[in-house]
Design a protein around this motif. Sequence first.
Motif, PDB file in Angstrom:
ATOM      1  N   GLY A   1       0.814  -1.200   0.000  1.00 14.79           N
ATOM      2  CA  GLY A   1       0.000   0.000   0.000  1.00 14.79           C
ATOM      3  C   GLY A   1       0.850   1.254   0.000  1.00 14.79           C
ATOM      4  O   GLY A   1       0.579   2.206  -0.752  1.00 14.79           O
ATOM      5  N   LEU A   2       1.880   1.270   0.826  1.00  7.53           N
ATOM      6  CA  LEU A   2       2.801   2.409   0.855  1.00  7.53           C
ATOM      7  C   LEU A   2       3.450   2.616  -0.504  1.00  7.53           C
ATOM      8  O   LEU A   2       3.527   3.741  -1.016  1.00  7.53           O
ATOM      9  CB  LEU A   2       3.882   2.189   1.924  1.00  7.53           C
ATOM     10  N   GLN A   3       3.947   1.530  -1.085  1.00  6.02           N
ATOM     11  CA  GLN A   3       4.651   1.639  -2.368  1.00  6.02           C
ATOM     12  C   GLN A   3       3.716   2.109  -3.469  1.00  6.02           C
ATOM     13  O   GLN A   3       4.091   2.964  -4.295  1.00  6.02           O
ATOM     14  CB  GLN A   3       5.261   0.293  -2.740  1.00  6.02           C
ATOM     15  N   PHE A   4       2.501   1.590  -3.491  1.00 10.97           N
ATOM     16  CA  PHE A   4       1.545   2.003  -4.521  1.00 10.97           C
ATOM     17  C   PHE A   4       1.232   3.496  -4.414  1.00 10.97           C
ATOM     18  O   PHE A   4       1.230   4.212  -5.422  1.00 10.97           O
ATOM     19  CB  PHE A   4       0.260   1.191  -4.400  1.00 10.97           C
TER      20      PHE A   4
ATOM     21  N   SER B   1       7.416   3.581  13.970  1.00 19.46           N
ATOM     22  CA  SER B   1       8.184   2.575  14.706  1.00 19.46           C
ATOM     23  C   SER B   1       9.436   2.224  13.916  1.00 19.46           C
ATOM     24  O   SER B   1       9.410   2.211  12.681  1.00 19.46           O
ATOM     25  CB  SER B   1       7.333   1.315  14.913  1.00 19.46           C
ATOM     26  N   PRO B   2      10.537   1.903  14.601  1.00 19.34           N
ATOM     27  CA  PRO B   2      11.739   1.453  13.875  1.00 19.34           C
ATOM     28  C   PRO B   2      11.475   0.205  13.043  1.00 19.34           C
ATOM     29  O   PRO B   2      12.124  -0.008  12.008  1.00 19.34           O
ATOM     30  CB  PRO B   2      12.743   1.164  14.998  1.00 19.34           C
ATOM     31  N   GLU B   3      10.521  -0.627  13.461  1.00 18.45           N
ATOM     32  CA  GLU B   3      10.223  -1.859  12.740  1.00 18.45           C
ATOM     33  C   GLU B   3       9.657  -1.592  11.348  1.00 18.45           C
ATOM     34  O   GLU B   3       9.641  -2.485  10.502  1.00 18.45           O
ATOM     35  CB  GLU B   3       9.243  -2.718  13.545  1.00 18.45           C
ATOM     36  N   ASN B   4       9.185  -0.369  11.095  1.00 19.65           N
ATOM     37  CA  ASN B   4       8.619  -0.041   9.785  1.00 19.65           C
ATOM     38  C   ASN B   4       9.658   0.471   8.788  1.00 19.65           C
ATOM     39  O   ASN B   4       9.315   0.790   7.650  1.00 19.65           O
ATOM     40  CB  ASN B   4       7.528   1.017   9.951  1.00 19.65           C
ATOM     41  N   ALA B   5      10.909   0.533   9.194  1.00 22.66           N
ATOM     42  CA  ALA B   5      11.949   1.119   8.337  1.00 22.66           C
ATOM     43  C   ALA B   5      12.060   0.419   6.993  1.00 22.66           C
ATOM     44  O   ALA B   5      12.223   1.066   5.951  1.00 22.66           O
ATOM     45  CB  ALA B   5      13.293   1.095   9.055  1.00 22.66           C
ATOM     46  N   GLY B   6      11.961  -0.896   6.997  1.00 20.22           N
ATOM     47  CA  GLY B   6      12.118  -1.637   5.754  1.00 20.22           C
ATOM     48  C   GLY B   6      11.048  -1.312   4.727  1.00 20.22           C
ATOM     49  O   GLY B   6      11.285  -1.397   3.521  1.00 20.22           O
ATOM     50  N   LYS B   7       9.855  -0.932   5.189  1.00 26.52           N
ATOM     51  CA  LYS B   7       8.770  -0.560   4.273  1.00 26.52           C
ATOM     52  C   LYS B   7       8.931   0.862   3.754  1.00 26.52           C
ATOM     53  O   LYS B   7       8.478   1.182   2.649  1.00 26.52           O
ATOM     54  CB  LYS B   7       7.416  -0.684   4.989  1.00 26.52           C
ATOM     55  N   ILE B   8       9.544   1.712   4.562  1.00 27.26           N
ATOM     56  CA  ILE B   8       9.608   3.138   4.233  1.00 27.26           C
ATOM     57  C   ILE B   8      10.844   3.479   3.410  1.00 27.26           C
ATOM     58  O   ILE B   8      10.804   4.365   2.549  1.00 27.26           O
ATOM     59  CB  ILE B   8       9.577   3.969   5.531  1.00 27.26           C
ATOM     60  N   ARG B   9      11.925   2.767   3.620  1.00 25.08           N
ATOM     61  CA  ARG B   9      13.168   3.077   2.913  1.00 25.08           C
ATOM     62  C   ARG B   9      12.985   3.132   1.391  1.00 25.08           C
ATOM     63  O   ARG B   9      13.501   4.058   0.741  1.00 25.08           O
ATOM     64  CB  ARG B   9      14.245   2.055   3.297  1.00 25.08           C
ATOM     65  N   PRO B  10      12.235   2.201   0.770  1.00 29.29           N
ATOM     66  CA  PRO B  10      12.090   2.255  -0.697  1.00 29.29           C
ATOM     67  C   PRO B  10      11.303   3.455  -1.218  1.00 29.29           C
ATOM     68  O   PRO B  10      11.360   3.739  -2.414  1.00 29.29           O
ATOM     69  CB  PRO B  10      11.348   0.943  -1.022  1.00 29.29           C
ATOM     70  N   ILE B  11      10.556   4.163  -0.351  1.00 30.19           N
ATOM     71  CA  ILE B  11       9.751   5.290  -0.848  1.00 30.19           C
ATOM     72  C   ILE B  11      10.326   6.640  -0.422  1.00 30.19           C
ATOM     73  O   ILE B  11       9.700   7.681  -0.677  1.00 30.19           O
ATOM     74  CB  ILE B  11       8.285   5.168  -0.382  1.00 30.19           C
ATOM     75  N   LEU B  12      11.479   6.662   0.198  1.00 31.35           N
ATOM     76  CA  LEU B  12      12.024   7.919   0.705  1.00 31.35           C
ATOM     77  C   LEU B  12      12.178   8.973  -0.388  1.00 31.35           C
ATOM     78  O   LEU B  12      11.919  10.165  -0.153  1.00 31.35           O
ATOM     79  CB  LEU B  12      13.370   7.671   1.388  1.00 31.35           C
TER      80      LEU B  12
END
Length: 295
Positions: A146-149, A164-175
């Motif tokens: 959903g984030l990437q889309f 949360s730090p645990e969400n970093a892997g999802k957010i890094r690709p959309i920075l």
Amino acid sequence: MHRIAVIGSIYREYCGAPLKPLTAGASGDGSISTAISGGGRNIARNLHQLGEDVIFITAVGADPDSFSIMEECEQAGLNTDYAVSVSGEHMPKRLLITSTNGTMEQAVYDRHALRALNREFFLMHCMDALSEVDAIVLDGDLPADGLQFLADTFRIPLFCDPGSPENAGKIRPILSKLHAIKPDLNEAFALSASRERDSAVDRIMKMGPGSLFLSQAANGMYAVNQNGQSVQTPCKPAFLENALGVGDAMTAAIVWGCLNGLSLSQTAEAAMRAASMTASSRENINPDLSAAKLR
């Protein structure tokens, strides 16, 4: 006034606040309270109080608690027309244990319903609404697809609170698609794979967000943008009543500041004012927060 879509979490929150520090395997006296929370919900409520027109897109269950909590959002002035009630699921919940000064120590989430906020959901239910907003605020608790889309599809200002730090892997690709991001130090360390502040900031900025507003707890906020500007903003005086919701108020103030033409330093200043007001409130939303008090 801007039309803003806030897409993210809402929880029935249960909070345990011990009177004395707890040790592993031990119990102790304290207080247990319940509230409505969630990064998406708190940001949406704060933006509405700042005078913005807010569409709040979230996922809840099909139980009575879900219906009553969404009714509370509507009564607070949020447009919840695009929120989804997931059949067979219950209201997302969060169990917190805080320190003696009110900051979060540990949390357990039950958030199966939020999995519904995926690419297919946005394609089928939200495209018309999202095509008419001025900005989108993303909560890091959203599913990765959903984030990437959303990041790949919309060319309007996108803001993100990692949550949360645990969400970093999802957010890094959309920075590289973000207009601004507001992590705290632990989230910045996770995003950058660095344990030193300046190195973490440098690595994140090289991944392309327009601006970075780094929350440093008692050390205030460090903000930097791609134009080479940077500013360190100290905390505002506050009598600490509640540390929960402070980061969400900061994010709302950052979105408001960026959309209303404030400079980097003015936006950081507004964020610290919002943080102080929220920390001084017993609720995670300060009912006195307003645009006039952030200028």
